[in-house]
Design a protein around this motif. Structure first.
Motif, mmCIF file in Angstrom:
data_model
loop_
_atom_site.group_PDB
_atom_site.id
_atom_site.type_symbol
_atom_site.label_atom_id
_atom_site.label_comp_id
_atom_site.label_asym_id
_atom_site.label_seq_id
_atom_site.Cartn_x
_atom_site.Cartn_y
_atom_site.Cartn_z
ATOM 1 N N UNK A 185 0.827 -1.213 0.000
ATOM 2 C CA UNK A 185 0.000 0.000 0.000
ATOM 3 C C UNK A 185 0.859 1.260 0.000
ATOM 4 N N UNK A 186 1.916 1.232 0.789
ATOM 5 C CA UNK A 186 2.846 2.365 0.792
ATOM 6 C C UNK A 186 3.415 2.566 -0.613
ATOM 7 N N UNK A 187 3.850 1.485 -1.249
ATOM 8 C CA UNK A 187 4.419 1.574 -2.590
ATOM 9 C C UNK A 187 3.412 2.110 -3.597
ATOM 10 N N UNK A 188 2.172 1.666 -3.496
ATOM 11 C CA UNK A 188 1.122 2.145 -4.394
ATOM 12 C C UNK A 188 0.894 3.634 -4.208
ATOM 13 N N UNK A 189 0.792 4.075 -2.962
ATOM 14 C CA UNK A 189 0.571 5.489 -2.651
ATOM 15 C C UNK A 189 1.766 6.325 -3.116
ATOM 16 N N UNK A 190 2.968 5.885 -2.774
ATOM 17 C CA UNK A 190 4.193 6.609 -3.141
ATOM 18 C C UNK A 190 4.332 6.727 -4.656
ATOM 19 N N UNK A 191 4.173 5.618 -5.348
ATOM 20 C CA UNK A 191 4.351 5.619 -6.796
ATOM 21 C C UNK A 191 3.302 6.487 -7.491
ATOM 22 N N UNK A 192 2.075 6.474 -6.999
ATOM 23 C CA UNK A 192 1.023 7.312 -7.581
ATOM 24 C C UNK A 192 1.357 8.790 -7.395
ATOM 25 N N UNK A 193 1.818 9.179 -6.197
ATOM 26 C CA UNK A 193 2.202 10.575 -5.977
ATOM 27 C C UNK A 193 3.394 10.957 -6.852
ATOM 28 N N UNK A 194 4.323 10.043 -7.039
ATOM 29 C CA UNK A 194 5.503 10.324 -7.873
ATOM 30 C C UNK A 194 5.099 10.578 -9.327
ATOM 31 N N UNK A 195 4.039 9.909 -9.787
ATOM 32 C CA UNK A 195 3.558 10.081 -11.165
ATOM 33 C C UNK A 195 2.527 11.205 -11.282
ATOM 34 N N UNK A 196 2.249 11.893 -10.171
ATOM 35 C CA UNK A 196 1.173 12.887 -10.126
ATOM 36 C C UNK A 196 -0.163 12.251 -10.488
ATOM 37 N N UNK A 249 -1.587 22.240 -4.930
ATOM 38 C CA UNK A 249 -1.718 23.692 -4.984
ATOM 39 C C UNK A 249 -1.142 24.418 -3.769
ATOM 40 N N UNK A 250 -0.608 23.687 -2.811
ATOM 41 C CA UNK A 250 0.006 24.338 -1.661
ATOM 42 C C UNK A 250 1.496 24.004 -1.663
ATOM 43 N N UNK A 251 2.320 24.944 -1.254
ATOM 44 C CA UNK A 251 3.760 24.685 -1.260
ATOM 45 C C UNK A 251 4.113 23.565 -0.284
ATOM 46 N N UNK A 252 3.455 23.542 0.869
ATOM 47 C CA UNK A 252 3.706 22.481 1.847
ATOM 48 C C UNK A 252 3.295 21.128 1.260
ATOM 49 N N UNK A 253 2.173 21.087 0.570
ATOM 50 C CA UNK A 253 1.708 19.846 -0.045
ATOM 51 C C UNK A 253 2.640 19.362 -1.140
ATOM 52 N N UNK A 254 3.151 20.288 -1.948
ATOM 53 C CA UNK A 254 4.084 19.920 -3.012
ATOM 54 C C UNK A 254 5.384 19.370 -2.426
ATOM 55 N N UNK A 255 5.849 20.008 -1.362
ATOM 56 C CA UNK A 255 7.069 19.542 -0.704
ATOM 57 C C UNK A 255 6.845 18.137 -0.139
ATOM 58 N N UNK A 256 5.725 17.944 0.534
ATOM 59 C CA UNK A 256 5.448 16.645 1.139
ATOM 60 C C UNK A 256 5.260 15.583 0.057
ATOM 61 N N UNK A 257 4.608 15.949 -1.044
ATOM 62 C CA UNK A 257 4.427 15.015 -2.148
ATOM 63 C C UNK A 257 5.787 14.551 -2.673
ATOM 64 N N UNK A 258 6.731 15.496 -2.832
ATOM 65 C CA UNK A 258 8.076 15.131 -3.291
ATOM 66 C C UNK A 258 8.780 14.235 -2.276
ATOM 67 N N UNK A 259 8.617 14.543 -0.996
ATOM 68 C CA UNK A 259 9.241 13.711 0.037
ATOM 69 C C UNK A 259 8.694 12.289 -0.003
ATOM 70 N N UNK A 260 7.368 12.152 -0.056
ATOM 71 C CA UNK A 260 6.776 10.815 -0.090
ATOM 72 C C UNK A 260 7.195 10.089 -1.359
ATOM 73 N N UNK A 261 7.191 10.804 -2.489
ATOM 74 C CA UNK A 261 7.518 10.192 -3.777
ATOM 75 C C UNK A 261 8.952 9.668 -3.837
ATOM 76 N N UNK A 262 9.849 10.233 -3.051
ATOM 77 C CA UNK A 262 11.244 9.787 -3.056
ATOM 78 C C UNK A 262 11.617 9.036 -1.778
ATOM 79 N N UNK A 263 10.633 8.681 -0.984
ATOM 80 C CA UNK A 263 10.904 8.059 0.316
ATOM 81 C C UNK A 263 11.124 6.555 0.197
#
Length: 166
Positions: free
Chosen positions: A38-49, A77-91
């Motif tokens: 589930x983590x991989x699915x969530x992470x990979x989806x965020x990485x692909x936008x 649309x939020x800078x904090x959200x974009x930062x967190x999305x990048x963190x999760x996507x590369x985690x």
């Protein structure tokens, strides 16, 4: 063997198959079978936008709390959200700790902040629903901003420094 014996044996075989429980086709989909999946699915989806794919990895409670448009705005649309999305996507998933009830767990992530180069540890809750492990969170847990202030545009504008834009 008589016809009656054959029918009785057939009926017992069918009943035994029913009592054995769900077959492999009713198991959780592979992308949600374990906390790691589930983590991989969530992470990979965020990485692909792929916000629809990421949204599918969310628990019922989280989806009830945040309609898909709010989820998209929070991560896109939020800078904090974009930062967190990048963190999760590369985690990387460091570990997951499943609670004794077998219905909830905590996933511990490690990611490198692209801005500072330092590593950060993050965690999120995962719950089991209908045999699937799904991500469960609140915006306050993810971003550290109280929910009633998250989409308060006056509050956001008040705290935002626009001097760098000309």
């Amino acid at each position: 063997m008589t016809v009656r014996s054959i029918l009785a044996l057939s009926l017992l075989t069918v009943l035994a198959g029913c009592a054995a429980g769900p077959g492999p086709t009713e198991a959780a989909p592979a992308e949600f079978a374990t906390v790691k999946d589930s983590y991989g699915t969530f992470r990979d989806a965020l990485a692909r936008d792929d916000y629809d794919g990421a949204y599918e990895a969310l628990s019922r409670e989280t989806r009830d709390r945040y309609p898909s448009q709010v989820f998209w705005i929070a991560f896109n649309m939020t800078s904090m959200g974009q930062r967190y999305r990048r963190l999760v996507a590369t985690s990387v998933l460091v570990t997951s700790i499943e609670k004794r009830d077998g219905q909830s767990a905590v996933a511990i992530l490690r990611a490198k902040d692209p801005g500072t180069g330092l590593y950060e540890m993050k965690s999120f809750r995962v719950v089991k629903e209908d045999g699937r492990w799904l991500v469960s969170f609140t915006l306050q847990e993810f971003f550290g901003i109280p929910e009633d202030e998250f989409f308060d545009l006056d509050k956001v504008a008040e705290n935002r420094d626009f001097r760098h834009r000309r």
